[in-house]
Enzyme design. Sequence first.
Site, short mmCIF file in Angstrom:
data_model
loop_
_atom_site.label_atom_id
_atom_site.label_comp_id
_atom_site.label_asym_id
_atom_site.label_seq_id
_atom_site.Cartn_x
_atom_site.Cartn_y
_atom_site.Cartn_z
N LYS A 1 -5.67 2.54 6.94
CA LYS A 1 -6.86 1.73 7.40
C LYS A 1 -6.49 0.38 7.65
CE LYS A 1 -8.66 -0.81 4.27
NZ LYS A 1 -9.29 -1.98 4.20
N SER B 1 11.54 0.85 7.11
CA SER B 1 11.39 -0.45 6.32
C SER B 1 12.15 -1.61 7.12
CB SER B 1 11.47 -0.53 5.27
OG SER B 1 11.41 -1.86 4.41
N ILE C 1 0.77 -1.26 0.07
CA ILE C 1 0.09 0.03 0.11
C ILE C 1 0.76 1.13 0.09
CG2 ILE C 1 -0.41 0.25 2.65
CD1 ILE C 1 -3.32 0.63 0.04
#
Lengths: 311, 311
Positions: A91, A35, A13
């Site tokens: 989300k 990351s 995403i």
Amino acid sequence: MVYKVGIIGFGKIAQDQHLPAIRANPNFELTAVASQRGLKPNEAKHTFTDYREMLRDLRDLDAVAICTPPQVRHTIAREALEAGKHVLLEKPPAATLSELEDLRRIGHDMRKVVFTTWHAQYNKGVDIARDTLAGRTVKRLVVTWKEDVRHWHPGQQWIWQAGGFGVFDPGINALSIVTKIMPQPVFIKQSDLQFPANRDAPIAAELQFSTGVEGADLRAVFDWRQTGPQTWDIEIDCEGGPLMKLSLGGRRLEVDGEIVADESDDEYPQIYRRFEELLASGQSEVDEAPFRLVGDAFMIGRRVQVEPFQD
Amino acid sequence: MVYKVGIIGFGKIAQDQHLPAIRANPNFELTAVASQRGLKPNEAKHTFTDYREMLRDLRDLDAVAICTPPQVRHTIAREALEAGKHVLLEKPPAATLSELEDLRRIGHDMRKVVFTTWHAQYNKGVDIARDTLAGRTVKRLVVTWKEDVRHWHPGQQWIWQAGGFGVFDPGINALSIVTKIMPQPVFIKQSDLQFPANRDAPIAAELQFSTGVEGADLRAVFDWRQTGPQTWDIEIDCEGGPLMKLSLGGRRLEVDGEIVADESDDEYPQIYRRFEELLASGQSEVDEAPFRLVGDAFMIGRRVQVEPFQD
């Protein structure tokens, strides 16, 4: 003003949506990426495998976008707020409702922006639907959200674990549209959840809603077993009209059979435009309504066991 | 000032607890009772089988205490607030979290008091525990809530239905103490729910909590299959002491082995004293934290099927 932003969690995403949305917006500069796997885009000046180093080392970072799986979002967001960073949350914004409430409180105490993003809300058709419904009585609402989990989540195991939300991972997108457009608050009155015998999260769900209007027919069907054409539709029928249909996850809107919005995907660019506004005004936007409906659906849900699911 | 109050729903909790608490408090007058079964105490001037008639006919009624099963509380409370009455809610305050949020909003809009009562919070030992824990770090919290459902809920079917909460009906009392006394917010990290094969609500649950403190051991066990002695205990161990034990559902408190509170049951009289304060100040008290933890426990809960339960 150009806001220096860091991305935490650089999975699909972040790469597919956040990175191009930040690139396209001259008011944001992607300063850093954290990351665990050490992934990085070209333009990030700083990269970290531990987000804590990012928060500690980059004093002039204004904000972070948290794109990790939901289980770790609360801890990261809490530390980012305490380090004085504004926070944008993918989300669902946390693993539980109590965690989200905590982030709201900390953001308030630290005077930092907390922004819960629900990407499906950022479509022109959704705005038009909301404006059209204002002041009307909805007599029929049918949400049909059917997709192929094997296509969209190949081999992902966390979505099937307890707390992984199962079919509510896409379903919450539908709920985020419903809570945005409906002219009255929506409550879940009945919830049937289908759990594969070998999984701890539902593969399908049927919900019945109420807004307190007698005789209204308001419901949703979520199903992760849909092969072939995929369906992300919401049909709404008002007393005295009109008849509306949102499709393609909110991107297309028909009103009485006429297409009034049919946009290419502009969700994440809109999210970052909204983030700009919030940063400029110093206001948080913590919209827990879609997440609360998921909690309600599980709390009052009747569980039915269905056949095992194999990836 | 004497507040005229009406009870809506005149079952066991209303008769055993609300009625004597109102009788004993000179600042309240029990003006009316609405009971579908037509039950009534002697002193109520007015009785109704339909609460809507009560709300319509008794213009000078100040407040209502809603003691019905949770499924219908939201509709009744909404109508009471819209009729200009203050509202006291038995626990749990609604069927879903979205319903409770709606009542908070309506109370605010109507400038009426909404009061969510969690009876276990109204014990002196609970207050002392909270004050003792303030500013400390809890390294161990063990909640043990074990009772015999056949004794406490003989033949009650609604508690076993989806949305009936099952063992969380008593367990939420423990959670309401935990959220009141703990010096940091509490989150549920793991939840194991045991569902009898023939029921749609859990008969037992194990929860693991976190407050963000590494290495702390925070958990709860709820079980509805306890025959013989019943257990409603919370043990708390702080870094650097003290060691505390709340027992009898909050009525007794030991600190480092010494009993510092051991009260007879004064929960409901205290609830009505608090209601008086809220009515006098016009402030609502909507504490959704215990209810939110229940939603979280179901949302991230892993379901295990156990042997059928027969009444």
